[in-house]
Design an enzyme around this catalytic site. Sequence first.
Site, PDB file in Angstrom:
ATOM      1  CG  ASP A 116     -57.138 145.553  42.906  1.00  0.00           C
ATOM      2  OD1 ASP A 116     -55.916 145.730  43.088  1.00  0.00           O
ATOM      3  OD2 ASP A 116     -57.635 145.369  41.789  1.00  0.00           O
ATOM      4  CG  ASP A 177     -50.327 147.062  40.093  1.00  0.00           C
ATOM      5  OD1 ASP A 177     -49.303 146.552  39.610  1.00  0.00           O
ATOM      6  OD2 ASP A 177     -51.148 147.688  39.414  1.00  0.00           O
TER       7      ASP A 177
HETATM    8  N1  GLY Z   1     -53.721 148.075  38.448  1.00  0.00           N
HETATM    9  C1  GLY Z   1     -53.585 149.265  39.143  1.00  0.00           C
HETATM   10  C2  GLY Z   1     -52.994 150.356  38.361  1.00  0.00           C
HETATM   11  O1  GLY Z   1     -53.466 150.633  37.271  1.00  0.00           O
HETATM   12  O2  GLY Z   1     -52.063 150.946  38.801  1.00  0.00           O
END
Ligand code: GLY
Length: 400
Positions: A116, A177
């Site tokens: 992330d 993501d």
């Molecule tokens: N994992 C990132 C989201 O919840 O979109």
Amino acid sequence: MKQIILLNILAVCLLATSCGQSVERPVQEVIDQALNLAEKQALGMALKYAGDNEALPRSFAGGKDIGSDSQWWCSGFFPGLLWYLYENDPKPELLDYAVEYTSRIAQEQYNTRTHDLGFMLYCSFGNAFRLTRDTACLRVLLTGATSLATRYNPAIGLIRSWDHTNGGQWQYPVIIDNMMNLELLFHAARESGDRRYYDISVSHADKTMEQHFRPDYSSYHVVSYDSITGLPHAKQTHQGYADESAWARGQAWGLYGYTVAYRETQDVRYLKQAKHIAGFLLSHPNMPDDYIPYWDLNAPGIPGELRDASAAAIICSALIELSGYVDEALATQYLNVAEKQIRTLASPEYTAAPGENGNFILMHSVGHLPGGSEVDVPLTYADYYYVEALMRYKKLLAGT
Ligand code: GLY
């Protein structure tokens, strides 16, 4: 061309007015008011968390503030929001807070345990560098890119998302993501001249395009790869309704991610992918007229299911950018949708009154419904992408 499209949209509104239909406020006015309110909320939030120099806002539920430390995947959104608001209104107070909250996550540049880092560092330090050209910010971004690149396995051709295996079910999990983290690498390639970051991003985007998408251009949330063959061995959901459903935020990440991939590479395959994802979303039979999606487009209780303001904000911001890369008819369609989303999100249905909602701007986002976490609450990323969308639309209107 953009201004002609915006004039066409305006002409339709004026025609509606002259035909006796309800009068809509000019979108410019809606955006200015929304940004003013966003600034008030963000300043209130910044003041609230000022005393603890390791804390960042995360959400607000049951009348209580919920904060996080810098390791939470969302830590960069509030600093990033402050940078956008400072760009809109260059007040020293906003600058001071933007610098302060950005500094709170600097240590994450060394974090190799998460994918992330794009969210965390590019939204915060990326915006800081864009606006200030401060080379200290650039150094953080480049170190962060090096940390993120350690998660790339050339034999598989992808950046690993999560280190856990979901109780042994996954060997090498990659979530849609993760497309959002490529912007950090593309930027690092440009700034450092090191082509490896670019190649990693292209490989990740290519393989995701190959394996994450269904024939209708909806996407799976999680694809896990066999660590020996490099081929997928599981396609599942984690935050969506079902493995085969279209989790709204996942579709939004894909749309935004391929729009960025096209911007950074000019590879038309990514543009086509972004247009296909937009087509899937905008023509989906379960997409409401106001284009604020249900948390999952296949959730079984639609129309009684919760909407997800965060997915709407991400889609809105992505469509505004994508409108700059397509023909006039599509651009008009995308901007009409984005405008509708902005008007709805800026209305009292989604925007909280000043001082309410724990100083978050938007209400009604859904973080992880199957996990029972962050359901129908404000979230930092909803606010961040909403304000990004407001700024993008404002710049379009101004022709800048
Ligand atoms: N994992 C990132 C989201 O919840 O979109």
